[in-house]
Design an enzyme around this catalytic site. Structure first.
Site, PDB file in Angstrom:
ATOM      1  NE  ARG A  12      32.844  43.595  -8.824  1.00  0.00           N
ATOM      2  CZ  ARG A  12      33.062  44.841  -8.448  1.00  0.00           C
ATOM      3  NH1 ARG A  12      32.553  45.276  -7.288  1.00  0.00           N
ATOM      4  NH2 ARG A  12      33.776  45.672  -9.187  1.00  0.00           N
ATOM      5  CG  ASP A  69       4.492  41.201   7.180  1.00  0.00           C
ATOM      6  OD1 ASP A  69       4.034  40.247   7.846  1.00  0.00           O
ATOM      7  OD2 ASP A  69       5.687  41.566   7.251  1.00  0.00           O
TER       8      ASP A  69
END
Length: 399
Positions: free
Chosen positions: A239, A286
């Site tokens: 949602r 990273d």
């Protein structure tokens, strides 16, 4: 006389696909030719007028091996016990040397959140190394990021992305700034994205609390990279799709993935490739200073990081603090564990980041006229050789 190297018998990963029993010729620092060995013209093993096997020619029989482009890492903080954030030539070159030995022939130096004056000083030092060709530029990760998603960045040093301050950091890099990660939902975020784009610097969305619509606005403003997608941002929801959906669905965005087995579940990696396609994924490390060293306690900017079993976490709070990954490990995992097609894995380590950084005219693929940057892998995809600008960093004769 220019020294020539001839690599024969290996599988070559070329832009058009894999060539079995390939032949690649290097003249000096440049790729002179590559393709099927059977198609090589007579006499191409040595310069005109020189007998085959003359001292000017080195021939390597690499049957059973792979030859792939040198890796391009657009997000790396350290390695070999050193860090770019130390702001010294000595430590920066140690990071560069460490990752080169693991196949990364082109890299951008990433900083971590710090005082603006200190970041500007670091950028000045790193720009000198970029100007002499040791680095491909500077990536500022922070301080313009969200407090709730700061990860291994010092919260007390975070600030909103004021365009004037963003400009000062870019200028401190003296034309070598390549990317800046920021949270576009913060005050000044969208204006800063536009400023970066106008300055020719890649704007990256990361360490952000932005929702779906705010992320779309950032991309419309010019952001083209998702900094370590899924990490340091809201999770994908059915949602509330958040930034992940917005970044994956937009063809203008390249998504970084840290493929170390810690930052991402293999199913999530598969999802990213399925949604973005192979040409929009860039593997990054990273990496922090513990990469290629081992467990222990290390600095990461002003923070302390403890590495256990190869996983880096903040001493205070326990947040994941970068990785100890090298790109040869990322490639091995992509093929051997994640079962990605070799071409997709190699593209994510080379052509895609090279294109994004604007250096794909020189590196990122095995093509005549480009820099002779390549990696030799054995049949199990373990590194056996690294060539940068025609010189062996790791010789395949001495694995």
């Amino acid at each position: 006389m220019t020294q020539r190297k001839v690599l024969t018998g290996a599988r070559l990963v070329l832009p058009g696909g894999v060539v079995e029993d390939g032949r690649l010729t290097v003249d000096g620092s440049t790729i002179a030719g590559c393709g099927p060995a059977a198609a090589a013209a007579p006499g191409t093993a040595a310069p005109a007028g020189a007998a085959a096997g003359a001292p000017e020619t080195e021939t390597y029989d690499l049957a059973g091996h792979w030859v792939v482009p040198g890796f391009v890492d657009m997000h790396v903080h350290g390695g070999g016990g050193a860090s770019f954030s130390a702001g010294t030539h000595e430590e920066a070159l140690r990071v560069v040397g460490t990752h080169r030995r693991h196949g990364t022939t082109t890299m951008v130096a990433s900083t971590v959140t710090g005082d603006l004056a200190e970041l500007a000083r670091q950028a000045g030092v790193l720009s000198e190394l970029a100007e002499q060709g040791d680095l491909a530029g500077v990536h500022f990760e922070g301080p313009f990021i969200a407090r709730n998603r700061c990860g291994a960045h010092e919260p007390a040093l975070l600030r909103d992305p004021d365009p004037g301050e963003v400009r000062k950091l870019v200028e401190a890099a003296r034309g070598t700034a390549r990317m800046m990660t920021l949270a576009p939902e913060l005050p000044g975020g969208l204006d800063s994205v536009r400023l970066l784009v106008d300055a020719g610097v890649v704007a990256a969305v990361g360490h952000t609390d932005a929702g779906y619509e705010a992320t779309r606005e950032a991309v419309d403003a010019g952001a083209t990279v998702a900094t370590h997608l899924f990490n340091a941002m809201p999770a994908l929801g059915h949602r509330s799709p958040g930034p992940v959906a917005a970044l994956l669905e937009d063809e203008r965005v390249t998504v970084e993935l840290i493929n170390d087995g810690t930052h991402l579940h293999p199913a999530v990696l598969e999802l990213a490739f399925a949604a973005a396609g192979g040409e929009r994924v860039a593997f990054v490390t990273d990496a922090m200073s513990a990469a290629a060293v081992g467990d222990g306690v290390y600095p990461l900017g002003p923070m302390d990081v403890e590495v256990r079993d190869g996983v880096a976490r903040l001493v205070q709070g326990g947040s994941i603090a970068g990785s100890t990954l090298t790109l040869d490990q990322a490639l091995w995992r992509a093929v051997a564990v994640d079962e990605l097609p070799v071409e997709d894995a190699v593209r994510a380590l080379s052509a895609t980041p090279a294109r994004l950084l604007g250096v794909d005219d020189r590196v990122g693929s095995l093509e005549p006229g480009k820099d002779a940057d390549l990696v030799v892998l054995d049949g199990d995809f373990r590194l056996r050789g690294v060539l940068r600008k025609g010189a062996w960093v790791v010789s395949p004769e001495k694995p």
